[in-house]
Design a protein around this motif. Structure first.
Motif, mmCIF file in Angstrom:
data_model
loop_
_atom_site.group_PDB
_atom_site.id
_atom_site.type_symbol
_atom_site.label_atom_id
_atom_site.label_comp_id
_atom_site.label_asym_id
_atom_site.label_seq_id
_atom_site.Cartn_x
_atom_site.Cartn_y
_atom_site.Cartn_z
ATOM 1 N N THR A 60 0.923 -1.188 -0.039
ATOM 2 C CA THR A 60 -0.192 0.033 0.095
ATOM 3 C C THR A 60 0.646 1.303 0.147
ATOM 4 N N MET A 61 0.534 2.505 -0.557
ATOM 5 C CA MET A 61 0.980 3.850 -0.405
ATOM 6 C C MET A 61 0.130 4.600 -0.191
ATOM 7 N N THR A 62 0.595 5.834 0.133
ATOM 8 C CA THR A 62 -0.677 7.105 0.166
ATOM 9 C C THR A 62 -0.151 8.262 -0.202
ATOM 10 N N GLN A 63 -1.107 9.345 -0.658
ATOM 11 C CA GLN A 63 -0.387 10.493 -1.119
ATOM 12 C C GLN A 63 -1.535 11.380 -0.623
ATOM 13 N N ASN A 64 -1.297 12.408 0.171
ATOM 14 C CA ASN A 64 -2.204 13.472 0.555
ATOM 15 C C ASN A 64 -2.319 14.538 -0.793
ATOM 16 N N ILE A 65 -3.403 15.192 -1.087
ATOM 17 C CA ILE A 65 -3.510 16.197 -1.888
ATOM 18 C C ILE A 65 -4.673 16.972 -1.205
ATOM 19 N N GLY A 66 -4.636 18.205 -1.206
ATOM 20 C CA GLY A 66 -5.509 19.144 -0.348
ATOM 21 C C GLY A 66 -6.182 18.185 0.763
ATOM 22 N N ALA A 67 -7.398 18.277 0.925
ATOM 23 C CA ALA A 67 -7.968 17.746 2.056
ATOM 24 C C ALA A 67 -8.379 16.076 1.906
ATOM 25 N N GLU A 68 -8.105 15.594 0.377
ATOM 26 C CA GLU A 68 -8.101 14.223 0.417
ATOM 27 C C GLU A 68 -6.541 13.536 0.803
ATOM 28 N N SER A 69 -6.853 12.075 0.991
ATOM 29 C CA SER A 69 -5.777 11.174 1.070
ATOM 30 C C SER A 69 -6.136 10.226 0.053
ATOM 31 N N ILE A 70 -5.251 9.965 -0.789
ATOM 32 C CA ILE A 70 -5.427 8.815 -1.672
ATOM 33 C C ILE A 70 -4.680 7.457 -1.278
ATOM 34 N N LEU A 71 -5.160 6.370 -1.543
ATOM 35 C CA LEU A 71 -4.555 5.264 -0.986
ATOM 36 C C LEU A 71 -4.642 4.222 -2.132
ATOM 37 N N MET A 72 -3.174 3.695 -2.514
ATOM 38 C CA MET A 72 -3.051 2.930 -3.564
ATOM 39 C C MET A 72 -2.448 1.732 -3.217
ATOM 40 N N THR A 73 -2.922 0.695 -3.869
ATOM 41 C CA THR A 73 -2.525 -0.800 -3.429
ATOM 42 C C THR A 73 -2.200 -1.654 -4.388
ATOM 43 N N SER A 74 -1.533 -2.577 -4.286
ATOM 44 C CA SER A 74 -1.273 -3.736 -5.240
ATOM 45 C C SER A 74 -1.631 -4.952 -4.541
ATOM 46 N N ASP A 75 -2.596 -5.712 -5.316
ATOM 47 C CA ASP A 75 -3.253 -6.922 -4.671
ATOM 48 C C ASP A 75 -2.265 -8.070 -4.772
ATOM 49 N N ASP A 77 -2.305 -10.284 -6.981
ATOM 50 C CA ASP A 77 -1.815 -10.526 -8.424
ATOM 51 C C ASP A 77 -0.982 -9.423 -9.002
ATOM 52 N N GLY A 78 -0.682 -8.299 -8.116
ATOM 53 C CA GLY A 78 0.199 -7.101 -8.499
ATOM 54 C C GLY A 78 -0.828 -6.322 -9.231
ATOM 55 N N THR A 79 -2.075 -6.379 -9.212
ATOM 56 C CA THR A 79 -2.944 -5.269 -9.989
ATOM 57 C C THR A 79 -2.838 -4.056 -9.038
ATOM 58 N N ILE A 80 -2.496 -2.871 -9.597
ATOM 59 C CA ILE A 80 -2.443 -1.420 -8.867
ATOM 60 C C ILE A 80 -3.998 -1.024 -9.091
ATOM 61 N N ARG A 81 -4.381 -0.337 -7.799
ATOM 62 C CA ARG A 81 -5.673 0.418 -7.876
ATOM 63 C C ARG A 81 -5.384 1.705 -6.961
ATOM 64 N N ALA A 82 -6.302 2.626 -7.154
ATOM 65 C CA ALA A 82 -6.274 3.716 -6.116
ATOM 66 C C ALA A 82 -7.718 4.050 -5.635
ATOM 67 N N PHE A 83 -7.600 4.283 -4.398
ATOM 68 C CA PHE A 83 -9.091 4.723 -3.905
ATOM 69 C C PHE A 83 -9.047 5.957 -3.140
ATOM 70 N N TYR A 84 -10.019 6.692 -2.606
ATOM 71 C CA TYR A 84 -10.209 7.542 -1.560
ATOM 72 C C TYR A 84 -9.771 6.830 -0.168
ATOM 73 N N ASN A 85 -9.033 7.440 0.472
ATOM 74 C CA ASN A 85 -8.563 6.621 1.572
ATOM 75 C C ASN A 85 -9.650 6.827 2.920
#
Ligand code: FES
Ligand SMILES: [Fe+2]
Length: 436
Positions: A60-75, A77-85
């Motif tokens: 997992t990794m996160t990136q803050n931007i403005g009031a949001e935090s974005i969460l990125m994951t690799s499952d 199978d190695g598939t990469i996705r991004a979500f609102y954290n």
């Protein structure tokens, strides 16, 4: 069509600036910041982190931007996705750290809802006690767009945005020539600065200040606008191509000075041999890097032009990302809007370097470092160095923020070499007005 032809086609023609005023309120008004957030940041591609952080399945990794935090994951199978954290149960921020590897499940700290890396709820206590239906397998994190390019993971909150490649256009081709997919981030710093994000980004949109703020760069970078190429693209991105590894045409010295002398020696060239013809160092180094580079482990030199072996190509990716590309490093220089205060921002400075056989230590803007992924350092501006050149840029940022409040300031009075500054503001206006 070759990259060069595509670049020519993508460039703006002649006079394109409308002259929209760059008023002070753009830097302090909460109302304007909200328009920027909705019209610009919620619709454009942003760098979320290094692809290497998600290289192992279960990361997992996160990136803050403005009031949001974005969460990125690799499952798994190695598939990469991004979500609102954010946990869909009651809105707690789900992942509180920068991220980690070896993750199987993500557990919310509040009521322990548990998520798999594809964002789906997998375990809930008292799951039968939900009159609207068991959340397991049904509720999920809200997913956003996510793509990789150049060893970086990018996200976009707009479901209708163009693909990253379409968004970047010819800039993508130019970045990929550097073959940065396996480079390592040796500096990862974030400073809280008391100025609007655009104060910093405006600075990266011009090199007119080099002679004032970074005089010593003139020993090895030619900041003269007459020798610099500026390409402004229709999609709002631009590039400034500065010649490097020769003294500035503004400096009028005729002997090689530090640090160029050491660089020449590193490439088996004698600095004394260039006395009286110091501006020949650039081409001599290009030839030498071309001839000796591959055998010294610089395999990635294959992809770049002779000019790119010595020069600095500063790509400004709309809205807020500057990538300074060189053959031996690249930097992400990025001011991010503050969660609540338009008079503050978070300034990211990352430095990436290529793998070179036998390399275990590297020179970075904050001194010598081990060649390995850097930890994330965060601090208040002024408490620590964010790199000496960036420190110099920031030295005027707070004073400019104060000045822009003045009734004595109405609009910037810009030189031609500062076209990119007004361009940024006009493209922001286009996005806010829905013209893009
Ligand atoms: S807010 Fe996350 S489990 Fe309740
Ligand atoms: Fe600067």
């Amino acid at each position: 069509m070759s990259i060069q032809q595509r670049i020519e086609e993508a460039k703006e023609s002649g006079k394109f600036l409308r002259g929209d005023p760059i008023t002070g309120d753009r830097y302090y008004s909460k109302e304007f910041a909200q328009k920027e957030w909705d019209g610009v940041f919620a619709r454009t591609w942003q760098i979320g982190g290094m692809a290497a952080q998600l290289a192992k399945p279960g990361s997992t990794m996160t990136q803050n931007i403005g009031a949001e935090s974005i969460l990125m994951t690799s499952d798994e199978d190695g598939t990469i996705r991004a979500f609102y954290n954010v946990c869909p149960h009651r809105g707690n921020r789900l992942v509180a750290d920068d991220g980690k590897c070896g993750v199987k499940r993500m557990v919310c700290a509040y009521h322990s809802w548990t998520f798999s890396l594809d964002g789906v709820v997998r375990h809930v206590r008292d799951a039968e006690d939900y009159p609207q239906g068991n959340p397991i397998g049904k509720m999920k994190l809200k997913e956003i767009r996510c793509e990789s390019l150049g060893g970086l993971v990018w996200f976009n909150m707009d479901p209708n945005a163009p693909s990253l490649r379409d968004y970047l256009g010819v800039v993508a081709d130019q970045l990929e020539a550097y073959q940065t997919a396996n480079w390592t981030r040796v500096n990862w710093m974030t400073g809280l600065v008391e100025c609007n994000w655009k104060i910093i980004h405006d600075n990266f949109n011009e090199a007119y200040h080099i002679l004032s703020l970074h005089r010593e760069l003139g020993t090895f970078i030619d900041d003269a606008y007459q020798n610099t190429e500026f390409e402004l693209y229709k999609n709002g991105h631009n590039v400034m191509k500065m010649k490097g590894h020769l003294p500035s045409a503004n400096s009028r010295v005729n002997v090689v000075q530090a640090p160029l002398d050491a660089i020449l020696r590193e490439w088996d060239l004698d600095p004394a041999a260039f006395e009286g013809r110091v501006r020949d160092t650039r081409v001599a180094l290009q030839q030498q890097k071309r001839a000796l580079g591959p055998a010294r482990g610089h395999k990635h030199y294959e992809g770049v032009s002779d000019a790119q072996l010595t020069d600095y190509h500063h790509f400004t990716i709309f809205p807020n990302t500057t990538l300074t590309m060189a053959s031996d490093f690249f930097q992400v220089l990025r001011p991010l809007p503050h969660p609540s205060d338009p008079e503050k921002c978070l300034f990211d400075h990352w430095v990436m370097m290529p793998p070179v056989e036998g390399r275990d230590e590297v020179d970075t803007p904050t001194g010598k470092r081990k060649y390995e992924p850097a930890p994330h350092e965060t601090f208040l501006h002024g408490e620590a160095s964010i790199g000496f050149v960036a420190d110099q840029d920031l030295s005027v940022a707070v004073a400019q923020q104060l000045g822009l409040h003045s009734r004595g300031y109405q609009d910037a009075y810009l030189s031609g070499q500062e076209d990119r500054v007004r361009r940024l503001h006009e493209v922001i206006n286009d996005y806010i007005a829905g013209r893009r």
